[in-house]
Enzyme design. Structure first.
Site, mmCIF file in Angstrom:
data_model
loop_
_atom_site.group_PDB
_atom_site.id
_atom_site.type_symbol
_atom_site.label_atom_id
_atom_site.label_comp_id
_atom_site.label_asym_id
_atom_site.label_seq_id
_atom_site.Cartn_x
_atom_site.Cartn_y
_atom_site.Cartn_z
ATOM 1 N N GLY A 63 95.263 6.002 35.741
ATOM 2 C CA GLY A 63 93.966 6.273 36.346
ATOM 3 C C GLY A 63 94.095 7.064 37.630
ATOM 4 N N GLY A 65 93.721 7.630 41.720
ATOM 5 C CA GLY A 65 93.772 6.869 42.960
ATOM 6 C C GLY A 65 95.161 6.823 43.563
ATOM 7 N N VAL A 67 97.088 4.247 44.432
ATOM 8 C CA VAL A 67 98.030 3.283 43.874
ATOM 9 C C VAL A 67 98.640 3.823 42.580
ATOM 10 C CG1 VAL A 67 98.318 0.965 42.932
ATOM 11 C CG2 VAL A 67 96.869 1.318 44.931
ATOM 12 N N GLU A 89 93.672 11.119 30.885
ATOM 13 C CA GLU A 89 92.454 11.901 31.092
ATOM 14 C C GLU A 89 92.552 12.772 32.331
ATOM 15 O OE1 GLU A 89 87.628 11.128 31.528
ATOM 16 O OE2 GLU A 89 89.049 9.506 31.856
ATOM 17 N N ASN A 179 82.605 4.810 42.321
ATOM 18 C CA ASN A 179 82.912 5.893 41.386
ATOM 19 C C ASN A 179 82.409 5.491 40.006
ATOM 20 O OD1 ASN A 179 85.817 4.403 42.072
ATOM 21 N ND2 ASN A 179 85.301 4.416 39.895
#
Length: 304
Positions: A63, A65, A67, A89, A179
């Protein structure tokens, strides 16, 4: 094809620009990010050792971000990982760490979310990078059947999680949008292994990222298999709700909030009620029982 097919009748105009996409960039991996990465990578290698993941690994989805970006950067630095594939993605700056360490076999993505430095490098090395990337439409990259058939190790970030394994990844305090959910739902519900990551504390320690129940649910406990942060890793697979709660509190909750969440968890299980009056009566009864026991001990004690 090395280009995108578009119906010319749909094109109204072409704008040429040298302006880069706006991007806030990423923080350098901090101590918490490295600890999250180490817990996660140890888990993956343990799965390989026990034959639940092939030695060649499975493709990773990551994902957006700081982290998630830090975890991939740590894979690039970890000598236990020789090479990986990405089916995701969105691709971030950490992909360059994987390329520089010669650990990226290939990456499939739909979007590129680079910092300004990452964008400059991508455009500078575009022709060399073409052999490492393929851009696919969302209808393919996020297709549930494709995700399930490939068998992905997915890694996404949570804003908050509760002790039963439900995840909030979009709403701050249940009301303010941080988000959109993006493709995390497509990947989480169809993953071979679904992993969620979040530091144990937020707002400089004023808030626990792990709460009794999340204020908004994006991914429920049926889809979330692994919870990990700098404190530890909780494997929630094949666990009953009570077992999940005990494991998350033990492995993931920051020490300053453990007792609060243990108290929340134990009281309903012990009494069958969360009503404050019931709790007050229980505490009063406990004190009365303790006094009676002390009196009984004094009475039973031999007189000097």
């Amino acid at each position: 094809t090395p280009y995108v097919r578009v119906n010319p009748e749909k094109i109204k105009g072409i704008v040429l620009t040298n302006k880069y996409d706006s991007s806030p960039g990423f923080k350098k991996p901090d101590d918490a990010s490295f600890k999250i990465a180490n817990h996660l990578l140890d888990f993956i290698l343990d799965e390989v050792e026990h034959g639940r993941i092939p030695k060649t690994l499975l493709p990773f989805q990551s994902g957006v971000g700081n982290v998630a970006n830090a975890v991939l950067a740590c894979i690039a630095q970890d000598n236990r990982f020789k090479s990986i594939e990405m089916y995701t993605e969105v691709i971030q700056d950490s992909i360059f760490d994987l390329i520089d360490s010669d650990k990226l076999r290939f990456a499939s993505t739909t979007a590129l979310t680079f910092s300004s430095e990452g964008q400059k490098r991508f455009h500078r090395d575009l022709y060399e990078l073409k052999s490492k990337f393929i851009l696919r439409s969302m209808e393919i990259s996020n297709n549930p059947e494709v995700i399930r058939r490939i068998g992905l190790i997915i890694m996404n970030t949570a804003l908050e999680a509760d002790i039963y394994g439900n995840i909030n990844s979009t709403h701050v305090l249940g009301s303010s949008m941080m988000n959109g959910i993006g493709g995390s739902g497509n990947f989480t519900r169809n993953a071979y292994i679904s992993i969620f990551m979040t530091p144990s504390l937020a707002k400089d320690g004023k808030i626990s990222s792990f709460v009794p129940m999340v204020s908004h649910v994006d991914h429920n406990e049926h889809s979330v298999q692994i919870m990990v942060n700098e404190q530890g890793l909780a494997d929630l697979r094949a666990k009953a709700p009570k077992q999940r709660a005990e494991l998350i509190i033990e492995k993931c909750v920051h020490p300053i909030y453990k007792d609060l969440l243990r108290d929340y968890f134990r009281h309903p299980w012990q009494t069958g009620s969360m009503h404050p009056d019931h709790r007050a009566k229980k505490e009063a009864t406990s004190k009365d029982t303790e006094k009676a026991a002390q009196k009984l001990d004094q009475t039973a004690a031999p007189k000097k």
